[in-house]
Scaffold this motif. Structure first.
Motif, PDB file in Angstrom:
ATOM      1  N   ALA A 107       0.829  -1.202   0.000  1.00 32.08           N
ATOM      2  CA  ALA A 107       0.000   0.000   0.000  1.00 32.08           C
ATOM      3  C   ALA A 107       0.866   1.256   0.000  1.00 32.08           C
ATOM      4  O   ALA A 107       0.582   2.233  -0.713  1.00 32.08           O
ATOM      5  CB  ALA A 107      -0.941  -0.016   1.209  1.00 32.08           C
ATOM      6  N   LEU A 108       1.936   1.212   0.792  1.00 32.82           N
ATOM      7  CA  LEU A 108       2.845   2.359   0.829  1.00 32.82           C
ATOM      8  C   LEU A 108       3.522   2.569  -0.522  1.00 32.82           C
ATOM      9  O   LEU A 108       3.620   3.698  -1.027  1.00 32.82           O
ATOM     10  CB  LEU A 108       3.924   2.143   1.898  1.00 32.82           C
ATOM     11  CG  LEU A 108       3.538   2.518   3.322  1.00 32.82           C
ATOM     12  CD1 LEU A 108       4.663   2.166   4.288  1.00 32.82           C
ATOM     13  CD2 LEU A 108       3.204   4.026   3.414  1.00 32.82           C
ATOM     14  N   ALA A 109       3.985   1.453  -1.099  1.00 33.01           N
ATOM     15  CA  ALA A 109       4.658   1.540  -2.401  1.00 33.01           C
ATOM     16  C   ALA A 109       3.690   2.059  -3.471  1.00 33.01           C
ATOM     17  O   ALA A 109       4.060   2.879  -4.324  1.00 33.01           O
ATOM     18  CB  ALA A 109       5.215   0.173  -2.788  1.00 33.01           C
ATOM     19  N   ALA A 110       2.450   1.610  -3.410  1.00 29.09           N
ATOM     20  CA  ALA A 110       1.450   2.059  -4.387  1.00 29.09           C
ATOM     21  C   ALA A 110       1.174   3.552  -4.207  1.00 29.09           C
ATOM     22  O   ALA A 110       1.055   4.310  -5.175  1.00 29.09           O
ATOM     23  CB  ALA A 110       0.157   1.250  -4.234  1.00 29.09           C
ATOM     24  N   GLU A 111       1.063   3.949  -2.948  1.00 27.29           N
ATOM     25  CA  GLU A 111       0.767   5.346  -2.638  1.00 27.29           C
ATOM     26  C   GLU A 111       1.834   6.272  -3.236  1.00 27.29           C
ATOM     27  O   GLU A 111       1.513   7.357  -3.731  1.00 27.29           O
ATOM     28  CB  GLU A 111       0.697   5.518  -1.122  1.00 27.29           C
ATOM     29  CG  GLU A 111      -0.051   6.780  -0.694  1.00 27.29           C
ATOM     30  CD  GLU A 111      -0.078   6.934   0.821  1.00 27.29           C
ATOM     31  OE1 GLU A 111       0.459   6.045   1.528  1.00 27.29           O
ATOM     32  OE2 GLU A 111      -0.626   7.945   1.290  1.00 27.29           O
ATOM     33  N   LYS A 112       3.088   5.825  -3.163  1.00 31.87           N
ATOM     34  CA  LYS A 112       4.174   6.641  -3.737  1.00 31.87           C
ATOM     35  C   LYS A 112       3.992   6.868  -5.227  1.00 31.87           C
ATOM     36  O   LYS A 112       4.474   7.854  -5.784  1.00 31.87           O
ATOM     37  CB  LYS A 112       5.530   5.961  -3.487  1.00 31.87           C
ATOM     38  CG  LYS A 112       6.021   6.116  -2.065  1.00 31.87           C
ATOM     39  CD  LYS A 112       7.386   5.469  -1.872  1.00 31.87           C
ATOM     40  CE  LYS A 112       7.759   5.443  -0.399  1.00 31.87           C
ATOM     41  NZ  LYS A 112       8.846   4.496  -0.125  1.00 31.87           N
ATOM     42  N   MET A 113       3.321   5.934  -5.893  1.00 32.20           N
ATOM     43  CA  MET A 113       3.088   6.055  -7.332  1.00 32.20           C
ATOM     44  C   MET A 113       1.733   6.688  -7.632  1.00 32.20           C
ATOM     45  O   MET A 113       1.291   6.722  -8.777  1.00 32.20           O
ATOM     46  CB  MET A 113       3.149   4.678  -7.992  1.00 32.20           C
ATOM     47  CG  MET A 113       4.379   3.854  -7.662  1.00 32.20           C
ATOM     48  SD  MET A 113       5.900   4.702  -8.157  1.00 32.20           S
ATOM     49  CE  MET A 113       5.675   4.711  -9.941  1.00 32.20           C
ATOM     50  N   GLY A 114       1.037   7.129  -6.595  1.00 25.42           N
ATOM     51  CA  GLY A 114      -0.267   7.743  -6.805  1.00 25.42           C
ATOM     52  C   GLY A 114      -1.399   6.747  -6.988  1.00 25.42           C
ATOM     53  O   GLY A 114      -2.504   7.120  -7.378  1.00 25.42           O
ATOM     54  N   ALA A 115      -1.134   5.472  -6.698  1.00 30.41           N
ATOM     55  CA  ALA A 115      -2.182   4.458  -6.812  1.00 30.41           C
ATOM     56  C   ALA A 115      -2.708   4.085  -5.433  1.00 30.41           C
ATOM     57  O   ALA A 115      -2.142   4.478  -4.401  1.00 30.41           O
ATOM     58  CB  ALA A 115      -1.620   3.218  -7.514  1.00 30.41           C
TER      59      ALA A 115
END
Lengths: 329, 329, 329, 329
Positions: free
Chosen positions: D137-145
């Motif tokens: 979730a954190l990694a996705a958030e960094k990409m705006g997802a």
């Protein structure tokens, strides 16, 4: 009172103690009072033979008369019932499989206590519930006899070689009379305290043994899975705080040690069924005294399951094999 | 390759080995190459001091700068980050509380691997998951460095006296270079195999230790309830197959032995929190390798519950007290 | 034979069954044969009252005479010993704390079997070892009496409201005679099979209950730690395969349900000591029948430890609190 | 922000919700935006088909290209990598065997996050460690997802019939967009809270399920040994406090119920290997959060041992058979 009644015998015993042992063993049997022996199974038979070898006339019986054949050939007198043994001997050993057998042999219709003479010393080497030992001691006391529990550690080999360890519970003042006979059959005789404490010591030791064995098996298995050489791991454990009898004397991993059951496909040794029985006794005494034994309980359950999964007759160190991944997986 | 790069140093080391050690220790620090030390807690601080004592200049850092004060006063150079240590030393120790700290110190934004020189020898003495050790070794290898795991057994006292035991995993050809430094801090250095096996050996030992300790505690408690004297029971176990380090060297029952935590209200020693941590590592490695560890798992759970019930800071032998009936019941 | 001897009574009973119950309850006591009741504790007392309410004259006794006072005031005849009860009643209930009490009340020097009349129906509602039930049944049979085991589930409240569940073991042909009385005290009467199966059913249920309760407690605790709202987690479990009585009817987490002990600081309910007792019975029967019960054994050990750590008098759902991290950690 | 970016789509979705569902299902695929689906195994394949049936164009991929064949024949577009899926779809499902696969599919060299568009909704239905869900979730958030975890309960049958239960963790404001798709594949969709709580709920349920199943198996086995009829015992438990899903819906004893794996030699159902995996996740989360789970841990160990003793591919209710005495003993 029982001690008083056996006074005369004890004086003789003390006197015997100072006699040159070589001389004693060459004396004729007639010079020693007969010893009763009830239960001539795998353990009882070699034990009784060692008493014979030490010059004690034996009065023996067993529920399976054929068990008595060898001993009769060696000169023992074989009789029909525990009661009959009690008529003819004032020191009697019992070596039986479990608590119900002990209860039957002592208090049954043709049991020892039906005919026991006042002052008789009754020594039970069976491994049973210490609560049953206490009951038998009370029942014996009512008849003027003295009961001691003296369970053994060491298997059939130790029994043959008179190398057993006896853990003895009972009146301190009777201990000498017992010790004289026990030393004919064992290398160590340990006085543990009041009646039942011999059983308690045996049960405690075997519970910790089972815990140590399963612990060693799962530790060795985990280490091997993590890439450690089993011999190296055993060496590390044995020089560290993980050391225990199962790791340094009876390692369960094939190839680590020689001369142990794990080196021989877990043949011989101490079977899982016997270990499960002793753990059942530990569990019973713990339940009855409301004592928590979390690892002991789990060890008991593991040996129970092993008994159901084909390991009943293998040495108890086969738990290593039980926990291990099957070939080909 | 890394070995090659460090060749020159190794030759010097071998030469040093033949020098009279008294002479060595009185030489100026400048004659030895500096050693990095990251993590100056209760264990790391005395370990680094022992390297200093042996004449190695120390380049140190810690997330808590105040931890470095004592070492700075003794002549160590204190720097701001693991990366900076890596710039100044080509042999570096890390001694950290847990896997995440190790990952951060090696691979974080100011971590060792950001600045590590080719051929550097990285020795991690933290107790962590061997899978993390392997990851760190791979990451180090990519940078041309060599990683070894070398967790210790023995506590703060052993660290101060340079009596630790090191269990070392990593490339055999780098072992000598590591051993030279490890022997300054420990009495035993054991080569265990590939990277991660040092951790594996440590974890395995401590798992079996925990099992033996809880087993001893419940066995002693049961025996006492059954009427046995605790000292006598310990003696019987220790001469029998129930024997283990926890029964014969670190008995958990107050009054049985002197000089152990049970003789001092379970102060000092090895805390239940640390044991729970090591058992958590054992559980993780077992889960990841699909290895059944029934008693190890239960031991883990017991120390977890103890941590929640007020035993967090007591020695792990306090499990005897935890299992025991409360006073007045 | 016993059935034959009671034939006359059974005919009357069958006749009674067709009588308008309202009429029955207003009839004088004299029209029903007296029922014996031994053991007037928290459970026995309201049970006996319900028999009185249904018009059965009661002949009662208890080792604590003061326990009988209330029942005497309500019209019961209080006598001095179980033997005396046996002289005056041919249907007798026993409701006692444990196996030794049952053995004493039936086979002791002033026990029921000393004076029991041929054909008497003996119903034991104590929760005890089914092996003891079988022994009592054999002993009763020798005296021409019939023994049934009929342990209850449901606590003091259910006893007062005649809402108990009885699990009955014994000869099928005697079941009707028992059922007539049991329905005065309980809402469910289940015939389980031969003597001892009532106990077996009770023990089995409570073992699974304990497992479900501890399982629910640790699951709820884990979920809360992982960020789940406890009410939501309970709802999810209860609509899924994790559902059990402890999750949907008696949830151990404060705030999830109302009207259960967890909503009232674990007051009332079914105490951990009683649960430990029932798990001890389960363990004994499992050991004696060589049945592995790994989770049941561990549940037993957990309730044993709780008993030693201050939870003896709390409801058994307090295991949630026992497993939880202490405040402030 | 992600929510904002998907605003337009959400408005359409809300609008769609008010459309007559029969009309919707007959509309051409083109009217719905495509959905990505990564992982077309036993579970993923029928799930993706149900999305197709509901009119969603599918962009699919799998490490085993042959797994995609059936879906391609049904009209799905099959691409080569997760990254390519991410280029073509802004709602993407992943259904993968374990944590490492999820990490690879999201963050690997050709993973989703390499090409993900801002505002994409990523829904992971794998059963994995909630800590990994949080990382993703954190990694996705960094990409705006936006990442949500939505593991399922129910097996292949439920997947085919669109009867799965989804437990969903993630941002509340994204839940509607997820729900629209999830209801195409499942009968129940439960919002559990923040990211990771879907996994937490799944893991908690399965841990309690395993405990209940082993508990039921050992209870039924004990009852049978004590002379109870298995059907009767199940009936008694199910009307009492021992009741649980494993006793009343999925009884492990052959002959007690029809239509369950125990009635079919433990074929089909939920394999012990899968249960061991879920219990491994429960153990990991418990270890990481320092939560004691004594019964859950032991259940884990039992399923581990079963996996090594030939039960790997049998339904998890086969623990009844595992615990039972072998034939002929």
């Amino acid at each position: 009172m029982a001690a008083l009644l056996r006074g005369c015998r004890n004086i003789l015993l003390k006197w015997n103690k100072h006699v040159n042992p070589t001389l004693v063993s060459t004396r004729s049997m007639a010079s020693k009072t007969p010893v009763g022996f009830i239960g001539l199974g795998n353990m009882g038979s070699p034990m009784a033979k060692n008493l014979l070898k030490n010059g004690y006339p034996i009065i023996a019986t067993d529920v399976f008369p054929e068990s008595c054949k060898e001993l009769r050939d060696l000169g023992a007198q074989v009789v029909d019932s525990p009661a009959e043994v009690a008529e003819k001997a004032d020191r009697i050993f019992t070596m039986l499989p479990s608590s119900p057998n002990v209860i039957e042999v002592y208090t049954g219709p043709s049991g020892i206590l039906k005919k026991v003479k006042k002052g008789t010393l009754l020594i039970d080497s069976s491994t049973i519930d210490p609560a049953v030992s206490k009951e038998m001691a009370l029942a014996a006391e009512k008849m003027g006899a003295v009961f001691m529990d003296a369970p053994v550690s060491g298997g059939v080999g130790a029994a043959s070689l008179a190398k057993l360890t006896f853990m003895v519970g009972g009146a301190k003042e009777e201990y000498n009379a017992a010790q004289e006979l026990l030393t004919c059959m064992g290398a160590n005789v340990i006085y543990c305290g009041q009646v039942g404490t011999g059983q308690a010591a045996k049960i405690c030791n075997n519970m910790l043994l089972a815990i140590g064995m399963i612990g060693t098996a799962e530790t060795m298995n985990l280490g091997i899975r993590l890439g450690l050489d089993p011999k190296l791991l055993a060496k590390i454990l044995n020089m560290s705080s993980g050391r225990c009898w199962s790791s340094d004397t009876y390692n369960p991993v094939p190839g680590v040690m020689e001369g142990v059951p794990s080196a021989n496909n877990y043949q011989g040794g101490f079977g899982t069924t016997l270990m499960a029985k002793d753990l059942g006794l530990a569990q019973n005494t713990a339940t009855n005294t409301k004592t928590p034994i979390p690892l002991g309980s789990l060890a008991h359950q593991i040996y129970r399951v092993m008994g159901s999964r084909g390991y009943a007759n293998k040495d108890f160190s086969s738990v290593f094999q039980f926990l291990r991944e099957e070939e080909g997986q």
